[in-house]
Design an enzyme around this catalytic site. Structure first.
Site, PDB file in Angstrom:
ATOM      1  N   ASN A 179      18.813  17.430   4.478  1.00  0.00           N
ATOM      2  CA  ASN A 179      19.836  18.356   3.990  1.00  0.00           C
ATOM      3  C   ASN A 179      19.801  19.602   4.870  1.00  0.00           C
ATOM      4  OD1 ASN A 179      21.162  20.422   2.617  1.00  0.00           O
ATOM      5  ND2 ASN A 179      20.367  19.869   0.601  1.00  0.00           N
TER       6      ASN A 179
ATOM      7  N   CYS B 229      25.709  25.291   0.964  1.00  0.00           N
ATOM      8  CA  CYS B 229      26.067  23.966   1.490  1.00  0.00           C
ATOM      9  C   CYS B 229      27.577  23.751   1.585  1.00  0.00           C
ATOM     10  CB  CYS B 229      25.448  22.873   0.626  1.00  0.00           C
ATOM     11  SG  CYS B 229      23.695  23.097   0.409  1.00  0.00           S
TER      12      CYS B 229
ATOM     13  N   HIS C 263      28.454  16.496   1.727  1.00  0.00           N
ATOM     14  CA  HIS C 263      27.221  17.234   1.992  1.00  0.00           C
ATOM     15  C   HIS C 263      26.053  16.288   1.719  1.00  0.00           C
ATOM     16  CE1 HIS C 263      24.017  19.980   2.007  1.00  0.00           C
ATOM     17  NE2 HIS C 263      23.829  19.964   0.695  1.00  0.00           N
TER      18      HIS C 263
HETATM   19  N1  ACO Z   1       6.292  13.929  -3.789  1.00  0.00           N
HETATM   20  C1  ACO Z   1       5.742  13.398  -4.907  1.00  0.00           C
HETATM   21  N2  ACO Z   1       6.044  13.847  -6.147  1.00  0.00           N
HETATM   22  C2  ACO Z   1       6.911  14.883  -6.236  1.00  0.00           C
HETATM   23  C3  ACO Z   1       7.478  15.480  -5.112  1.00  0.00           C
HETATM   24  C4  ACO Z   1       7.125  14.964  -3.859  1.00  0.00           C
HETATM   25  N3  ACO Z   1       7.653  15.455  -2.696  1.00  0.00           N
HETATM   26  N4  ACO Z   1       8.314  16.468  -5.510  1.00  0.00           N
HETATM   27  C5  ACO Z   1       8.262  16.503  -6.853  1.00  0.00           C
HETATM   28  N5  ACO Z   1       7.400  15.551  -7.298  1.00  0.00           N
HETATM   29  C6  ACO Z   1       7.044  15.227  -8.677  1.00  0.00           C
HETATM   30  C7  ACO Z   1       7.216  16.396  -9.615  1.00  0.00           C
HETATM   31  O1  ACO Z   1       6.091  17.234  -9.601  1.00  0.00           O
HETATM   32  C8  ACO Z   1       7.391  15.679 -10.945  1.00  0.00           C
HETATM   33  O2  ACO Z   1       6.125  15.288 -11.401  1.00  0.00           O
HETATM   34  P1  ACO Z   1       5.770  15.314 -12.983  1.00  0.00           P
HETATM   35  O3  ACO Z   1       6.728  14.350 -13.618  1.00  0.00           O
HETATM   36  O4  ACO Z   1       4.355  14.906 -13.013  1.00  0.00           O
HETATM   37  O5  ACO Z   1       6.031  16.749 -13.413  1.00  0.00           O
HETATM   38  C9  ACO Z   1       8.143  14.404 -10.576  1.00  0.00           C
HETATM   39  O6  ACO Z   1       7.949  14.227  -9.153  1.00  0.00           O
HETATM   40  C10 ACO Z   1       9.640  14.473 -10.860  1.00  0.00           C
HETATM   41  O7  ACO Z   1      10.142  15.710 -10.373  1.00  0.00           O
HETATM   42  P2  ACO Z   1      11.689  16.027 -10.408  1.00  0.00           P
HETATM   43  O8  ACO Z   1      11.925  17.396  -9.836  1.00  0.00           O
HETATM   44  O9  ACO Z   1      12.228  15.774 -11.794  1.00  0.00           O
HETATM   45  O10 ACO Z   1      12.236  14.912  -9.401  1.00  0.00           O
HETATM   46  P3  ACO Z   1      13.719  14.499  -9.105  1.00  0.00           P
HETATM   47  O11 ACO Z   1      13.893  13.059  -9.312  1.00  0.00           O
HETATM   48  O12 ACO Z   1      14.712  15.424  -9.764  1.00  0.00           O
HETATM   49  O13 ACO Z   1      13.823  14.720  -7.524  1.00  0.00           O
HETATM   50  C11 ACO Z   1      14.776  16.332  -5.993  1.00  0.00           C
HETATM   51  C12 ACO Z   1      13.631  16.009  -6.971  1.00  0.00           C
HETATM   52  C13 ACO Z   1      14.688  15.350  -4.855  1.00  0.00           C
HETATM   53  C14 ACO Z   1      14.575  17.748  -5.488  1.00  0.00           C
HETATM   54  C15 ACO Z   1      16.127  16.182  -6.709  1.00  0.00           C
HETATM   55  O14 ACO Z   1      16.097  16.850  -7.944  1.00  0.00           O
HETATM   56  C16 ACO Z   1      17.306  16.728  -5.907  1.00  0.00           C
HETATM   57  O15 ACO Z   1      17.624  16.225  -4.856  1.00  0.00           O
HETATM   58  N6  ACO Z   1      17.982  17.728  -6.472  1.00  0.00           N
HETATM   59  C17 ACO Z   1      19.194  18.296  -5.880  1.00  0.00           C
HETATM   60  C18 ACO Z   1      18.890  19.225  -4.751  1.00  0.00           C
HETATM   61  C19 ACO Z   1      20.197  19.813  -4.295  1.00  0.00           C
HETATM   62  O16 ACO Z   1      21.192  19.139  -4.185  1.00  0.00           O
HETATM   63  N7  ACO Z   1      20.223  21.124  -4.035  1.00  0.00           N
HETATM   64  C20 ACO Z   1      21.506  21.780  -3.784  1.00  0.00           C
HETATM   65  C21 ACO Z   1      21.953  21.691  -2.397  1.00  0.00           C
HETATM   66  S1  ACO Z   1      20.840  22.449  -1.271  1.00  0.00           S
HETATM   67  C22 ACO Z   1      21.511  23.962  -0.792  1.00  0.00           C
HETATM   68  O17 ACO Z   1      22.454  24.478  -1.308  1.00  0.00           O
HETATM   69  C23 ACO Z   1      20.723  24.715   0.295  1.00  0.00           C
END
Ligand code: ACO
Length: 330
Positions: A287, A117, A256
Site C-alpha cells: 500500500n 490514499c 487503491h
Molecule cells: N503478524 C501476525 N499477527 C498479527 C500481525 C502480523 N503482522 N498484525 C496483527 N496481528 C495479530 C493481532 O495482534 C491480532 O492478534 P490477537 O487476535 O491475538 O489480538 C490478530 O492478528 C488480528 O488482528 P486484526 O488487526 O484484527 O487483523 P486484521 O485481519 O484486521 O488484519 C490489517 C489487519 C491487515 C491491518 C487489516 O485490518 C487491514 O488491512 N485494514 C485496512 C487498512 C487500510 O485500508 N487502511 C486505510 C488505507 S491506508 C492510508 O490511508 C495511508
C-alpha cells in the site's frame, strides 16, 4: 474566462519505484510475523523502500518525467503541478514546488494536496476542473509517497502494509471520452482511525526528532477495513449510476491497493469478475497511499490492460477519512 465544457483526459502516465525490495521474509526478521500471516491477511509479498536520502519530490520527479515522455509533452507545456502526498519532503515549501524545480519548470502554480490514499483521484479531479474551465491546458498530477519514513517499524500491524513509490499523469483536452465523471467525499469524524501527527519525511521516522508515537502512522486497521469496503463500494456506485454505466461495461477497476481482502469484498459487492476486471499490483508493491492508484494506473496502461476506448474506474479510500471514484474513457 468562461467554462469551455471541453473533454479532459489523461494524455500519459508514468511511475517510479525505488530499488530496494523489502520482502515478507525480511519482515519476519524485524517483527513477530510470518509470510503466511501477511499473505493471507493482506495479499502483500513485498514492497519497495526508498533510499535514506530519496524524497517524495525525487521519486515524483522521476515518475513525472516518464509521464511527460509517455504523453509526448515537454515540461514547458505544463501550466500547473499538483502533488498528492501525505509524506511531503518538508512541512513547507510544498513538495510540488521542489518537484517543479527538479523538472526545470518555472512560473506555474504548484501545490500539494493532502487526501491520503484518495489523493491521486482528488488531484486528477482538481486538474480536470482547471482544464475544463480553460484556466489550464496541461496539468501534471503526481502522487508520491515515502511511507517508510512515517512507519513504526516495530509495529507489526502497520509495518507489513506500506511501501514507497510515485505515479504521475499528464492531463489535457481530448476530442472525446476522457473523464466521464467522479465522486469525491470525506468524513472527518473518522480522522482518529488513521493519522500521523508529524509528517516532514526528511526528518521523520523512527530515528526522527520526535517520539515514535508522534512521527509515525497510527491506525485502527480492523475498523478501517469495514469503512474501506463500504466507502469504496458506495463511491463506485455513486459515480457509475448517473452515467448509466453498468459494472459489465467497465473494462478494468483500478483500486487503491489497500488489502486483497478489501478489494475482493468490494469486487463481490459490485458484482464484477475479479479475475478479469480488477487490477492488482499489491502483491509486489504493498500500500503506497496516494501513489498506489497512480502507479497501478501507469502499470495497467504499460501492460496493455487499458486500451483506447476502454472504460475504467479508479476507486480509492484513505485516511481523513477520504474517498474518491472516477470513470475514465481511455
Ligand atoms: N503478524 C501476525 N499477527 C498479527 C500481525 C502480523 N503482522 N498484525 C496483527 N496481528 C495479530 C493481532 O495482534 C491480532 O492478534 P490477537 O487476535 O491475538 O489480538 C490478530 O492478528 C488480528 O488482528 P486484526 O488487526 O484484527 O487483523 P486484521 O485481519 O484486521 O488484519 C490489517 C489487519 C491487515 C491491518 C487489516 O485490518 C487491514 O488491512 N485494514 C485496512 C487498512 C487500510 O485500508 N487502511 C486505510 C488505507 S491506508 C492510508 O490511508 C495511508
Amino acid at each position: 474566462m468562461t467554462e469551455t465544457g471541453r473533454h479532459v483526459g489523461i494524455l500519459g502516465t508514468g511511475s517510479y519505484l525505488p530499488e530496494k525490495v523489502l520482502t515478507n521474509a525480511d519482515l519476519e526478521r524485524m517483527v513477530d510475523t510470518t509470510d503466511e500471516w501477511i499473505t493471507t491477511r493482506t495479499g502483500i509479498k513485498e514492497r519497495r523502500i526508498a533510499a535514506d536520502d530519496e524524497t517524495a519530490s525525487d521519486m515524483g520527479a522521476a515518475a513525472a518525467r516518464n509521464a511527460l515522455a509517455n504523453a509526448s509533452i515537454g515540461p514547458d507545456s505544463i501550466d500547473m503541478i499538483i502533488v498528492a502526498t501525505i509524506t511531503p519532503d518538508n512541512y513547507f515549501p510544498s513538495t510540488a514546488c521542489l518537484l517543479q524545480h527538479k523538472l526545470g519548470i518555472s512560473d506555474v502554480p504548484s501545490f500539494d494536496l493532502s487526501a491520503a490514499c484518495s489523493g491521486f483521484i482528488y488531484g486528477v479531479s482538481v486538474a480536470k476542473q482547471f482544464i475544463r474551465s480553460g484556466h489550464a491546458e496541461h496539468v501534471l498530477v503526481v502522487a508520491s509517497e515515502k511511507l517508510s519514513a512515517i512507519t513504526d517499524w516495530s509495529d507489526r500491524s502497520t509495518c507489513i502494509l506500506f511501501g514507497d513509490g510515485a505515479g504521475a499523469a499528464v492531463l489535457g483536452p481530448v476530442d472525446n471520452g476522457g473523464i466521464l465523471g467522479e465522486h469525491l467525499g470525506s468524513d472527518g469524524s473518522g480522522g482518529d482511525l488513521l493519522y500521523c501527527r508529524a509528517t516532514a519525511s526528511r526528518v521523520n521516522g523512527p530515528h526522527g526528532v520526535s517520539p515514535v508515537a508522534v512521527n509515525t502512522l497510527q491506525m485502527q486497521g480492523n475498523v478501517l477495513f469495514k469503512h474501506a469496503v463500504r466507502l469504496m463500494t458506495d463511491a463506485a456506485l455513486t459515480v457509475i449510476k448517473p452515467l448509466g454505466i453498468k459494472t459489465d461495461d467497465i473494462k478494468l477497476i483500478i483500486p487503491h491497493q489497500a488489502n486483497i481482502r478489501i478489494l475482493n469484498a468490494v469486487g463481490k459487492k459490485l458484482g464484477i469478475d475479479a479475475e478479469t476486471q480488477l487490477y492488482l499490483n499489491l502483491e509486489k508493491r504493498g500500500n503506497m497511499s496516494a501513489a498506489s492508484t497512480a502507479i497501478a494506473l501507469a502499470e495497467a496502461v504499460e501492460e496493455g490492460r487499458v486500451e483506447k476506448g476502454d472504460i475504467i474506474l479508479l476507486d480509492a479510500f484513505g485516511g481523513g477519512l477520504t474517498w474518491g471514484a472516477m470513470v475514465i474513457q481511455w
